[in-house]
Design a protein around this motif. Structure first.
Motif, short mmCIF file in Angstrom:
data_model
loop_
_atom_site.label_atom_id
_atom_site.label_comp_id
_atom_site.label_asym_id
_atom_site.label_seq_id
_atom_site.Cartn_x
_atom_site.Cartn_y
_atom_site.Cartn_z
N LEU A 35 0.82 -1.21 0.00
CA LEU A 35 0.00 0.00 0.00
C LEU A 35 0.85 1.26 0.00
N TYR A 42 0.41 4.88 1.75
CA TYR A 42 -0.41 5.50 2.78
C TYR A 42 -0.47 7.01 2.59
N VAL A 94 -3.89 0.88 -2.99
CA VAL A 94 -3.34 -0.45 -3.16
C VAL A 94 -2.38 -0.46 -4.34
N ASP A 153 -4.95 -9.14 0.80
CA ASP A 153 -6.04 -8.94 1.74
C ASP A 153 -5.56 -8.44 3.11
N HIS A 154 -4.24 -8.29 3.29
CA HIS A 154 -3.73 -7.82 4.57
C HIS A 154 -2.36 -7.19 4.42
N LEU A 156 -7.19 -5.51 5.39
CA LEU A 156 -7.35 -4.16 4.82
C LEU A 156 -8.64 -3.51 5.29
N LEU A 189 -7.79 -1.98 8.75
CA LEU A 189 -6.65 -1.06 8.85
C LEU A 189 -7.13 0.36 9.12
#
Length: 70
Positions: free
Chosen positions: A12, A14, A21, A26-27, A39, A42
């Motif tokens: 990712l 931020y 993405v 998925d994490h 996600l 988060l």
């Protein structure tokens, strides 16, 4: 065709109001504890250090540690 992203680590970028993405998954892993963070769960990250955090407490501690090092 959809690419399966279950049980894959996402990459990712931020930002101040959300994240983008870069690589599907998925994490992500908490930068401090290494715990997986879905996600959809988060909520805490550092834009400056581009790091995710599992909890608010870990996020605050990371900020304090970074300020001490500066």
């Amino acid at each position: 065709m959809l690419i399966a992203s279950r049980n894959r680590l996402a990459r990712l970028q931020y930002g101040p109001n959300g994240f983008r993405v870069l690589a599907p998954g998925d994490h992500v892993l908490c930068a401090v504890s290494g715990a997986p963070i879905g996600l959809d769960e988060l909520r805490y990250w550092s834009v400056a250090r581009q790091e995710p955090y599992a909890t608010a407490e870990i996020s605050v501690q990371a900020e304090l540690d970074a300020a001490r090092k500066a």
